[in-house]
Write a protein that holds these residues in place. Structure first.
Motif, mmCIF file in Angstrom:
data_model
loop_
_atom_site.group_PDB
_atom_site.id
_atom_site.type_symbol
_atom_site.label_atom_id
_atom_site.label_comp_id
_atom_site.label_asym_id
_atom_site.label_seq_id
_atom_site.Cartn_x
_atom_site.Cartn_y
_atom_site.Cartn_z
ATOM 1 N N ARG A 102 0.827 -1.216 0.000
ATOM 2 C CA ARG A 102 0.000 0.000 0.000
ATOM 3 C C ARG A 102 0.858 1.261 0.000
ATOM 4 O O ARG A 102 0.506 2.256 -0.647
ATOM 5 C CB ARG A 102 -0.915 -0.029 1.227
ATOM 6 C CG ARG A 102 -1.754 1.216 1.449
ATOM 7 C CD ARG A 102 -2.555 1.069 2.725
ATOM 8 N NE ARG A 102 -3.172 2.304 3.158
ATOM 9 C CZ ARG A 102 -3.777 2.471 4.339
ATOM 10 N NH1 ARG A 102 -3.858 1.451 5.187
ATOM 11 N NH2 ARG A 102 -4.301 3.641 4.663
ATOM 12 N N PHE A 103 1.996 1.207 0.707
ATOM 13 C CA PHE A 103 2.851 2.388 0.830
ATOM 14 C C PHE A 103 4.151 2.249 0.033
ATOM 15 O O PHE A 103 5.129 2.928 0.330
ATOM 16 C CB PHE A 103 3.169 2.644 2.301
ATOM 17 C CG PHE A 103 1.955 2.940 3.136
ATOM 18 C CD1 PHE A 103 1.247 4.111 2.954
ATOM 19 C CD2 PHE A 103 1.513 2.033 4.084
ATOM 20 C CE1 PHE A 103 0.120 4.390 3.718
ATOM 21 C CE2 PHE A 103 0.386 2.299 4.858
ATOM 22 C CZ PHE A 103 -0.318 3.479 4.668
ATOM 23 N N VAL B 210 5.203 10.085 3.903
ATOM 24 C CA VAL B 210 3.803 10.024 4.318
ATOM 25 C C VAL B 210 3.745 9.790 5.820
ATOM 26 O O VAL B 210 4.535 9.021 6.370
ATOM 27 C CB VAL B 210 3.039 8.915 3.561
ATOM 28 C CG1 VAL B 210 3.624 7.545 3.832
ATOM 29 C CG2 VAL B 210 1.554 8.938 3.907
ATOM 30 N N LEU C 10 1.625 8.379 8.885
ATOM 31 C CA LEU C 10 0.569 7.406 9.170
ATOM 32 C C LEU C 10 0.306 7.397 10.671
ATOM 33 O O LEU C 10 1.168 6.985 11.453
ATOM 34 C CB LEU C 10 1.008 6.023 8.695
ATOM 35 C CG LEU C 10 0.078 4.845 8.983
ATOM 36 C CD1 LEU C 10 -1.250 5.001 8.257
ATOM 37 C CD2 LEU C 10 0.753 3.527 8.596
ATOM 38 N N LYS D 140 -8.299 16.260 11.947
ATOM 39 C CA LYS D 140 -8.681 16.010 10.559
ATOM 40 C C LYS D 140 -8.995 17.322 9.840
ATOM 41 O O LYS D 140 -8.689 17.472 8.641
ATOM 42 C CB LYS D 140 -9.872 15.051 10.500
ATOM 43 C CG LYS D 140 -9.502 13.626 10.883
ATOM 44 C CD LYS D 140 -10.698 12.690 10.844
ATOM 45 C CE LYS D 140 -10.297 11.266 11.178
ATOM 46 N NZ LYS D 140 -11.447 10.326 11.171
ATOM 47 N N ASP E 4 -2.185 15.584 1.485
ATOM 48 C CA ASP E 4 -2.217 14.216 0.979
ATOM 49 C C ASP E 4 -1.201 13.318 1.666
ATOM 50 O O ASP E 4 -1.227 12.092 1.470
ATOM 51 C CB ASP E 4 -1.943 14.209 -0.529
ATOM 52 C CG ASP E 4 -3.042 14.911 -1.318
ATOM 53 O OD1 ASP E 4 -4.188 14.951 -0.815
ATOM 54 O OD2 ASP E 4 -2.747 15.429 -2.407
ATOM 55 N N ASN E 5 -0.308 13.903 2.455
ATOM 56 C CA ASN E 5 0.743 13.113 3.122
ATOM 57 C C ASN E 5 0.400 12.783 4.569
ATOM 58 O O ASN E 5 1.270 12.352 5.319
ATOM 59 C CB ASN E 5 2.088 13.841 3.052
ATOM 60 C CG ASN E 5 2.056 15.210 3.735
ATOM 61 O OD1 ASN E 5 0.981 15.737 4.038
ATOM 62 N ND2 ASN E 5 3.225 15.776 3.966
ATOM 63 N N ILE F 187 -2.282 10.495 6.889
ATOM 64 C CA ILE F 187 -3.312 9.460 6.895
ATOM 65 C C ILE F 187 -3.726 9.177 8.327
ATOM 66 O O ILE F 187 -2.896 8.808 9.161
ATOM 67 C CB ILE F 187 -2.800 8.158 6.246
ATOM 68 C CG1 ILE F 187 -2.421 8.407 4.780
ATOM 69 C CG2 ILE F 187 -3.848 7.047 6.350
ATOM 70 C CD1 ILE F 187 -1.754 7.230 4.122
ATOM 71 N N TRP F 188 -5.022 9.383 8.615
ATOM 72 C CA TRP F 188 -5.568 9.062 9.936
ATOM 73 C C TRP F 188 -6.181 7.668 9.851
ATOM 74 O O TRP F 188 -7.246 7.474 9.286
ATOM 75 C CB TRP F 188 -6.612 10.091 10.344
ATOM 76 C CG TRP F 188 -6.056 11.485 10.418
ATOM 77 C CD1 TRP F 188 -6.183 12.465 9.480
ATOM 78 C CD2 TRP F 188 -5.259 12.025 11.467
ATOM 79 N NE1 TRP F 188 -5.519 13.602 9.896
ATOM 80 C CE2 TRP F 188 -4.943 13.360 11.110
ATOM 81 C CE3 TRP F 188 -4.785 11.527 12.681
ATOM 82 C CZ2 TRP F 188 -4.177 14.194 11.912
ATOM 83 C CZ3 TRP F 188 -4.017 12.349 13.487
ATOM 84 C CH2 TRP F 188 -3.724 13.664 13.115
ATOM 85 N N GLU F 189 -5.507 6.683 10.406
ATOM 86 C CA GLU F 189 -5.905 5.287 10.254
ATOM 87 C C GLU F 189 -6.906 4.838 11.306
ATOM 88 O O GLU F 189 -7.496 3.757 11.201
ATOM 89 C CB GLU F 189 -4.658 4.399 10.303
ATOM 90 C CG GLU F 189 -4.850 3.006 9.767
ATOM 91 C CD GLU F 189 -4.898 2.946 8.241
ATOM 92 O OE1 GLU F 189 -4.940 1.829 7.708
ATOM 93 O OE2 GLU F 189 -4.904 4.022 7.578
#
Length: 346
Positions: free
Chosen positions: A164-165, A202, A204, A216, A223-224, A226-228
């Motif tokens: 994915r990354f 990125v 994460l 958020k 775009d860099n 990511i709130w997982e």
């Protein structure tokens, strides 16, 4: 030996993870145990398979005492539990120990003095907490650090995350999304500064908490970032990270960092409170000043540009882990219990 553990927290965070690890290790030594916790506590499910563990429901200091079997010692794992243990000692004359996990000074109030002075001993998980408790002189103090979790990994999930990354340099973070504690706004600021200059990086972030929606909004358009969200398989995510950042504003110890070390991921963390008990600057990680987004930005770039340094730091980190295993933590608690009870059951 029968130990009655008390943890009245609503959620499952670092202190609850450590409560779980200790109970599991003591059970492996056939120590009889009871857990006093809320009816809706996540600890109930986490410990449901532990042999010989009884559970008693309580959500405040007045509740549950008559349902607890006669025991040798009560162990309070968080602040509300200390109040419960103190009241239980008045009702049943059972001695209690308490574990202090947060770095904030205890307020010098009558009830705090009373509950701490009533304890057989207080356990500090880090050197600054130990120093504060000793300065209060309310009760004896010993230091027993928290333990790593030995997170498992699913090779298939790890491979999926790496795919994915693919082609990205993954800077990870895991923790409750509470800015006054964990400082995630510093990560957002760092991501904003790197968005155009280093699009291959990125960020994460794992976890949930009271500041999630605010974060958020602040990172909207980046775009860099990511709130997982909350993920139970933290070990899989750690295995997919190139770097872990932990810009906490305050931290009792930062036991999450032990799991990062165990995953052999280099660390950048704040030089605050108990974190330096784990991270030795330039030996087992990199320490930066707290509340300093510029320092975090520079440290991320320096680590990315020097993978050999990262590898050296992870080797140094792994060499320190023996003192922070669940087995080592439980061994120290068993010795403490035995000393307080005057037994040889260690």
């Amino acid at each position: 030996m029968h130990i009655c553990h008390v943890n009245l927290a609503r959620n499952f965070r670092g202190g609850e993870r450590q409560t779980q690890l200790l109970i599991e290790q003591l059970a492996a030594h056939d120590i009889s145990q009871t857990l006093v916790c809320r009816q809706d506590s996540p600890l109930r499910q986490a410990l449901s398979g532990v042999k010989g563990l009884g559970m008693v429901a309580a959500d405040q200091m007045w509740v549950g005492h008559k349902h607890v079997p006669d025991g040798d010692l009560v162990h309070a794992h968080e602040a509300r539990a200390v109040h419960w243990a103190w009241w239980h000692s008045k009702l049943r004359r059972t001695p209690y120990v308490l574990t202090r996990r947060v770095p904030q000074p205890i307020k010098d109030k009558w009830f705090n003095r009373r509950t701490y002075k009533g304890a057989a001993t207080a356990v500090a998980i880090s050197s600054p907490i130990e120093a504060h408790l000793e300065a209060r002189r309310w009760c004896p103090v010993t230091r027993i650090p928290s333990a790593l979790s030995h997170f498992t990994r699913n090779a298939t999930v790890v491979e999926t995350l790496k795919n994915r990354f693919e082609g990205r340099y993954v800077v990870g973070h895991a923790g409750a999304l509470v800015d006054r504690h964990k400082g995630q706004s510093l990560i957002i600021e760092t991501a904003r500064r790197l968005a155009d200059t280093h699009p291959d990086i990125v960020f994460l972030l794992l976890g949930s908490g009271e500041d999630e929606e605010r974060f958020k909004r602040e990172s909207e358009g980046l775009d860099n970032v990511i709130w997982e969200g909350f993920q139970s398989n933290v070990g899989d995510y750690l295995a997919a990270m190139d770097l872990f950042v932990f810009p906490s504003r305050n931290e009792g110890l930062g036991s999450t960092l032990l799991d990062v070390m165990d995953a052999e991921v280099p660390i950048i963390a704040s030089d605050v409170d108990g974190i330096p008990d784990i991270v030795i600057d330039n030996e087992s990680g990199v320490l930066i000043p707290p509340n300093d987004a510029s320092a975090l930005h520079d440290a991320v770039l320096a680590m990315k540009d020097d993978p050999a340094r990262g590898a050296r730091l992870t080797r140094g980190a792994c060499q320190r882990l023996e003192a922070f295993t669940p087995e080592a933590m439980a061994s120290q608690y068993r010795a403490l219990y035995a000393r307080l009870l005057g037994t040889n059951d260690t």
